[in-house]
Scaffold this motif. Structure first.
Motif, mmCIF file in Angstrom:
data_model
loop_
_atom_site.group_PDB
_atom_site.id
_atom_site.type_symbol
_atom_site.label_atom_id
_atom_site.label_comp_id
_atom_site.label_asym_id
_atom_site.label_seq_id
_atom_site.Cartn_x
_atom_site.Cartn_y
_atom_site.Cartn_z
ATOM 1 N N ASP A 68 0.815 -1.214 0.000
ATOM 2 C CA ASP A 68 0.000 0.000 0.000
ATOM 3 C C ASP A 68 0.849 1.265 0.000
ATOM 4 O O ASP A 68 1.940 1.292 0.567
ATOM 5 C CB ASP A 68 -0.887 0.041 1.250
ATOM 6 C CG ASP A 68 -1.926 -1.070 1.250
ATOM 7 O OD1 ASP A 68 -2.250 -1.593 0.166
ATOM 8 O OD2 ASP A 68 -2.392 -1.421 2.342
ATOM 9 N N LEU A 70 1.799 4.543 1.549
ATOM 10 C CA LEU A 70 1.721 5.111 2.893
ATOM 11 C C LEU A 70 1.361 6.588 2.817
ATOM 12 O O LEU A 70 0.488 7.060 3.543
ATOM 13 C CB LEU A 70 3.051 4.933 3.627
ATOM 14 C CG LEU A 70 3.141 5.573 5.010
ATOM 15 C CD1 LEU A 70 2.230 4.863 6.001
ATOM 16 C CD2 LEU A 70 4.574 5.572 5.506
ATOM 17 N N CYS A 71 2.034 7.336 1.934
ATOM 18 C CA CYS A 71 1.781 8.771 1.814
ATOM 19 C C CYS A 71 2.526 9.317 0.599
ATOM 20 O O CYS A 71 3.375 8.648 0.028
ATOM 21 C CB CYS A 71 2.234 9.514 3.070
ATOM 22 S SG CYS A 71 4.001 9.367 3.440
ATOM 23 N N LEU A 88 4.682 1.033 1.363
ATOM 24 C CA LEU A 88 5.086 -0.011 2.298
ATOM 25 C C LEU A 88 5.515 -1.219 1.468
ATOM 26 O O LEU A 88 4.797 -1.629 0.551
ATOM 27 C CB LEU A 88 3.927 -0.375 3.226
ATOM 28 C CG LEU A 88 3.426 0.760 4.115
ATOM 29 C CD1 LEU A 88 2.165 0.358 4.850
ATOM 30 C CD2 LEU A 88 4.506 1.191 5.097
ATOM 31 N N ARG A 127 4.363 9.653 9.655
ATOM 32 C CA ARG A 127 3.255 8.821 9.184
ATOM 33 C C ARG A 127 3.428 7.375 9.649
ATOM 34 O O ARG A 127 2.461 6.714 10.023
ATOM 35 C CB ARG A 127 3.162 8.850 7.658
ATOM 36 C CG ARG A 127 2.783 10.192 7.097
ATOM 37 C CD ARG A 127 1.455 10.744 7.658
ATOM 38 N NE ARG A 127 0.264 10.423 6.928
ATOM 39 C CZ ARG A 127 -0.055 10.858 5.731
ATOM 40 N NH1 ARG A 127 0.775 11.614 5.064
ATOM 41 N NH2 ARG A 127 -1.186 10.522 5.182
ATOM 42 N N LEU A 128 4.648 6.874 9.627
ATOM 43 C CA LEU A 128 4.917 5.505 10.080
ATOM 44 C C LEU A 128 4.546 5.335 11.551
ATOM 45 O O LEU A 128 3.966 4.325 11.937
ATOM 46 C CB LEU A 128 6.399 5.162 9.912
ATOM 47 C CG LEU A 128 6.841 4.639 8.567
ATOM 48 C CD1 LEU A 128 8.344 4.523 8.521
ATOM 49 C CD2 LEU A 128 6.174 3.322 8.250
ATOM 50 N N ARG A 129 4.906 6.313 12.351
ATOM 51 C CA ARG A 129 4.606 6.241 13.792
ATOM 52 C C ARG A 129 3.111 6.227 14.053
ATOM 53 O O ARG A 129 2.664 5.659 15.041
ATOM 54 C CB ARG A 129 5.253 7.419 14.509
ATOM 55 C CG ARG A 129 6.743 7.250 14.622
ATOM 56 C CD ARG A 129 7.307 8.177 15.676
ATOM 57 N NE ARG A 129 8.715 7.875 15.858
ATOM 58 C CZ ARG A 129 9.703 8.711 15.565
ATOM 59 N NH1 ARG A 129 9.425 9.907 15.098
ATOM 60 N NH2 ARG A 129 10.945 8.355 15.754
ATOM 61 N N ASN A 130 2.336 6.874 13.185
ATOM 62 C CA ASN A 130 0.885 6.937 13.363
ATOM 63 C C ASN A 130 0.164 5.752 12.729
ATOM 64 O O ASN A 130 -1.037 5.612 12.885
ATOM 65 C CB ASN A 130 0.338 8.241 12.781
ATOM 66 C CG ASN A 130 0.829 9.436 13.553
ATOM 67 O OD1 ASN A 130 1.038 9.357 14.749
ATOM 68 N ND2 ASN A 130 1.027 10.544 12.865
ATOM 69 N N ASN A 131 0.907 4.917 12.036
ATOM 70 C CA ASN A 131 0.313 3.756 11.377
ATOM 71 C C ASN A 131 0.236 2.601 12.378
ATOM 72 O O ASN A 131 0.900 2.595 13.399
ATOM 73 C CB ASN A 131 1.187 3.361 10.167
ATOM 74 C CG ASN A 131 0.370 2.849 9.015
ATOM 75 O OD1 ASN A 131 -0.757 2.417 9.176
ATOM 76 N ND2 ASN A 131 0.962 2.903 7.844
ATOM 77 N N ASP A 132 -0.555 1.609 12.054
ATOM 78 C CA ASP A 132 -0.721 0.453 12.943
ATOM 79 C C ASP A 132 0.512 -0.445 12.860
ATOM 80 O O ASP A 132 0.763 -1.059 11.826
ATOM 81 C CB ASP A 132 -1.975 -0.316 12.501
ATOM 82 C CG ASP A 132 -2.205 -1.567 13.317
ATOM 83 O OD1 ASP A 132 -3.069 -2.357 12.929
ATOM 84 O OD2 ASP A 132 -1.528 -1.756 14.340
ATOM 85 N N LYS A 135 0.448 -4.026 11.449
ATOM 86 C CA LYS A 135 0.230 -4.209 10.025
ATOM 87 C C LYS A 135 1.475 -4.722 9.307
ATOM 88 O O LYS A 135 1.422 -5.262 8.237
ATOM 89 C CB LYS A 135 -0.184 -2.862 9.440
ATOM 90 C CG LYS A 135 -0.555 -2.855 8.000
ATOM 91 C CD LYS A 135 -1.071 -1.476 7.643
ATOM 92 C CE LYS A 135 -1.460 -1.403 6.198
ATOM 93 N NZ LYS A 135 -1.996 -0.102 5.856
#
Length: 137
Positions: A68, A70-71, A88, A127-132, A135
């Motif tokens: 996916d 990520l941003c 990712l 963004r990585l830190r805010n991702n699950d 996953k």
């Protein structure tokens, strides 16, 4: 964005394995010694996933699976405007071999700030830190 700046569009691979994220240190150019996610410029007519697979083969001699997006980060560097599409990814085959970079590290998300990242890549880390974290494989 200032109109006289050229725009460079690139793709970046956020390669993850066992809770660790692969980071590379630039071995050349104005930003030599700074850390980044591996990747590079898309060629004319190339899809982002295709460009990522090619760039990782060229830079790291490894095959990746592109997952996916990520941003997409836009950042104004002094000499150009960067548009960076970040995906990712996971290793499909091979271990990364540094062909263009000075150094590389597999870092856990909570230790990503232990290296000196390029400014555009800082947004990706956020963004990585805010991702699950569950996953990632």
């Amino acid at each position: 964005m200032l109109p006289h700046k050229k725009t460079i569009e690139v793709v970046a691979a956020i390669i993850q394995r066992n809770g660790l994220t692969f980071s590379t240190q630039r071995g050349y150019g104005e930003w030599k010694g700074w850390w980044e996610f591996p990747g590079g410029k898309m060629e004319a007519g190339e899809e982002p996933a295709e460009a990522l697979r090619r760039e990782i083969r060229e830079e790291l001699s490894a095959e990746i699976t592109v997952g996916d997006r990520l941003c997409t980060v836009e950042y104004d560097y002094p000499r150009f405007h960067l548009i960076m599409h970040c995906y990712l990814c996971s290793l499909k085959s091979g271990e990364p071999t540094l062909l263009e970079h000075e150094d590389a590290r597999w870092l856990p998300i909570d230790k990503l700030d232990t290296v000196n990242w390029l400014p555009a890549d800082e947004e990706v880390i956020s963004r990585l830190r805010n991702n699950d974290p569950n996953k990632f494989g």
